[in-house]
Write a protein that holds these residues in place. Sequence first.
Motif, PDB file in Angstrom:
ATOM      1  N   GLU A  24      52.015  42.326  52.485  1.00  0.00           N
ATOM      2  CA  GLU A  24      51.001  41.661  53.313  1.00  0.00           C
ATOM      3  C   GLU A  24      51.059  40.145  53.112  1.00  0.00           C
ATOM      4  OE1 GLU A  24      48.926  43.073  55.654  1.00  0.00           O
ATOM      5  OE2 GLU A  24      50.259  44.752  55.257  1.00  0.00           O
ATOM      6  N   ALA A  25      51.244  39.728  51.866  1.00  0.00           N
ATOM      7  CA  ALA A  25      51.334  38.291  51.581  1.00  0.00           C
ATOM      8  C   ALA A  25      52.609  37.690  52.170  1.00  0.00           C
ATOM      9  CB  ALA A  25      51.283  38.053  50.079  1.00  0.00           C
ATOM     10  N   ILE A  26      53.715  38.429  52.120  1.00  0.00           N
ATOM     11  CA  ILE A  26      54.975  37.932  52.683  1.00  0.00           C
ATOM     12  C   ILE A  26      54.818  37.643  54.167  1.00  0.00           C
ATOM     13  CG2 ILE A  26      57.317  38.659  53.329  1.00  0.00           C
ATOM     14  CD1 ILE A  26      57.505  39.945  50.548  1.00  0.00           C
ATOM     15  N   HIS A  27      54.078  38.495  54.859  1.00  0.00           N
ATOM     16  CA  HIS A  27      53.858  38.284  56.289  1.00  0.00           C
ATOM     17  C   HIS A  27      52.661  37.380  56.572  1.00  0.00           C
ATOM     18  CE1 HIS A  27      56.988  40.846  57.821  1.00  0.00           C
ATOM     19  NE2 HIS A  27      56.683  41.735  56.916  1.00  0.00           N
ATOM     20  N   ARG A  28      52.148  36.744  55.517  1.00  0.00           N
ATOM     21  CA  ARG A  28      51.035  35.806  55.613  1.00  0.00           C
ATOM     22  C   ARG A  28      49.789  36.457  56.211  1.00  0.00           C
ATOM     23  NH1 ARG A  28      54.889  31.264  56.001  1.00  0.00           N
ATOM     24  NH2 ARG A  28      55.394  31.127  53.804  1.00  0.00           N
ATOM     25  N   LYS A  29      49.542  37.695  55.812  1.00  0.00           N
ATOM     26  CA  LYS A  29      48.378  38.415  56.319  1.00  0.00           C
ATOM     27  C   LYS A  29      47.336  38.674  55.235  1.00  0.00           C
ATOM     28  CE  LYS A  29      50.529  40.857  60.099  1.00  0.00           C
ATOM     29  NZ  LYS A  29      50.816  42.176  60.667  1.00  0.00           N
ATOM     30  N   LEU A  30      47.662  38.429  53.972  1.00  0.00           N
ATOM     31  CA  LEU A  30      46.704  38.681  52.911  1.00  0.00           C
ATOM     32  C   LEU A  30      45.554  37.676  52.989  1.00  0.00           C
ATOM     33  CD1 LEU A  30      46.191  40.603  50.589  1.00  0.00           C
ATOM     34  CD2 LEU A  30      47.430  39.036  49.093  1.00  0.00           C
ATOM     35  N   TYR A  31      45.881  36.406  53.032  1.00  0.00           N
ATOM     36  CA  TYR A  31      44.904  35.329  53.226  1.00  0.00           C
ATOM     37  C   TYR A  31      45.463  34.376  54.280  1.00  0.00           C
ATOM     38  CZ  TYR A  31      42.579  36.898  48.996  1.00  0.00           C
ATOM     39  OH  TYR A  31      41.910  37.639  48.066  1.00  0.00           O
ATOM     40  N   PRO A  32      45.412  34.740  55.564  1.00  0.00           N
ATOM     41  CA  PRO A  32      46.047  33.924  56.597  1.00  0.00           C
ATOM     42  C   PRO A  32      45.477  32.515  56.739  1.00  0.00           C
ATOM     43  CG  PRO A  32      44.813  35.740  57.590  1.00  0.00           C
ATOM     44  CD  PRO A  32      44.790  35.935  56.114  1.00  0.00           C
ATOM     45  N   ALA A  33      44.220  32.318  56.443  1.00  0.00           N
ATOM     46  CA  ALA A  33      43.615  30.990  56.576  1.00  0.00           C
ATOM     47  C   ALA A  33      43.907  30.098  55.368  1.00  0.00           C
ATOM     48  CB  ALA A  33      42.112  31.114  56.778  1.00  0.00           C
ATOM     49  N   HIS A  34      44.478  30.670  54.310  1.00  0.00           N
ATOM     50  CA  HIS A  34      44.766  29.924  53.080  1.00  0.00           C
ATOM     51  C   HIS A  34      46.214  30.177  52.667  1.00  0.00           C
ATOM     52  CE1 HIS A  34      40.460  29.266  52.794  1.00  0.00           C
ATOM     53  NE2 HIS A  34      40.297  30.555  52.997  1.00  0.00           N
ATOM     54  N   PRO A  35      47.182  29.492  53.278  1.00  0.00           N
ATOM     55  CA  PRO A  35      48.594  29.773  53.017  1.00  0.00           C
ATOM     56  C   PRO A  35      49.014  29.615  51.555  1.00  0.00           C
ATOM     57  CG  PRO A  35      48.363  28.267  54.876  1.00  0.00           C
ATOM     58  CD  PRO A  35      47.003  28.486  54.306  1.00  0.00           C
ATOM     59  N   ARG A  36      48.509  28.599  50.874  1.00  0.00           N
ATOM     60  CA  ARG A  36      48.894  28.411  49.459  1.00  0.00           C
ATOM     61  C   ARG A  36      48.364  29.539  48.586  1.00  0.00           C
ATOM     62  NH1 ARG A  36      48.391  21.992  48.369  1.00  0.00           N
ATOM     63  NH2 ARG A  36      50.404  21.471  49.287  1.00  0.00           N
ATOM     64  N   LEU A  37      47.113  29.913  48.795  1.00  0.00           N
ATOM     65  CA  LEU A  37      46.535  31.027  48.046  1.00  0.00           C
ATOM     66  C   LEU A  37      47.308  32.305  48.343  1.00  0.00           C
ATOM     67  CD1 LEU A  37      44.271  32.218  46.259  1.00  0.00           C
ATOM     68  CD2 LEU A  37      42.943  32.526  48.364  1.00  0.00           C
ATOM     69  N   ASN A  38      47.632  32.524  49.602  1.00  0.00           N
ATOM     70  CA  ASN A  38      48.400  33.690  50.025  1.00  0.00           C
ATOM     71  C   ASN A  38      49.742  33.739  49.288  1.00  0.00           C
ATOM     72  OD1 ASN A  38      48.764  35.900  52.210  1.00  0.00           O
ATOM     73  ND2 ASN A  38      50.638  34.682  52.305  1.00  0.00           N
ATOM     74  N   ASP A  39      50.449  32.615  49.253  1.00  0.00           N
ATOM     75  CA  ASP A  39      51.763  32.569  48.612  1.00  0.00           C
ATOM     76  C   ASP A  39      51.661  32.741  47.102  1.00  0.00           C
ATOM     77  OD1 ASP A  39      52.766  32.199  51.118  1.00  0.00           O
ATOM     78  OD2 ASP A  39      53.381  30.109  50.808  1.00  0.00           O
ATOM     79  N   ARG A  40      50.648  32.153  46.485  1.00  0.00           N
ATOM     80  CA  ARG A  40      50.497  32.287  45.027  1.00  0.00           C
ATOM     81  C   ARG A  40      50.169  33.722  44.626  1.00  0.00           C
ATOM     82  NH1 ARG A  40      47.480  26.612  44.584  1.00  0.00           N
ATOM     83  NH2 ARG A  40      49.357  25.336  44.382  1.00  0.00           N
ATOM     84  N   ILE A  41      49.283  34.357  45.375  1.00  0.00           N
ATOM     85  CA  ILE A  41      48.944  35.749  45.061  1.00  0.00           C
ATOM     86  C   ILE A  41      50.140  36.648  45.335  1.00  0.00           C
ATOM     87  CG2 ILE A  41      47.497  37.706  45.740  1.00  0.00           C
ATOM     88  CD1 ILE A  41      45.175  35.756  45.954  1.00  0.00           C
ATOM     89  N   GLY A  42      50.852  36.391  46.424  1.00  0.00           N
ATOM     90  CA  GLY A  42      52.056  37.171  46.715  1.00  0.00           C
ATOM     91  C   GLY A  42      53.096  37.037  45.619  1.00  0.00           C
TER      92      GLY A  42
END
Length: 132
Positions: A68-86
């Motif tokens: 989900e994070a790879i497709h930027r769907k985990l936190y779509p409004a927060h790309p950096r947070l999404n990438d760090r959690i991924g």
Amino acid sequence: MPAQHIESPEEVRISHALAIQTVGIHAALMAASLAVWRSELPGRWALLAVLVVAQGLWLDRIHIAAHEAIHRKLYPAHPRLNDRIGTALLLPVAAPFSAGSGAAFTFLSTWRRQERSTAWNGSRVPAEEVRK
């Protein structure tokens, strides 16, 4: 400029729950495995085998959350947070997040540019079949 995605409180709650649950259960399985390994319980090897299998199966859940994070769907409004959690989610399997993310976007952008009469596997399908 693409429109910014605004996450609803429900989407944020679901994303938090997915990430916390995934990491929490993985940590609990690791701690339980270590405790059983160090214990002197009779039959500990059978219990350890069950815990190791459960940990292996849980890696699938980790992959789902990271996907989900790879497709930027985990936190779509927060790309950096999404990438760090991924990235953090992929640490137990030693998989680089940036490689998966780049490969996903390369694949999807290439597929989207292809004729709609091309199937996922590259074989040609009549256009009228695709539109059904």
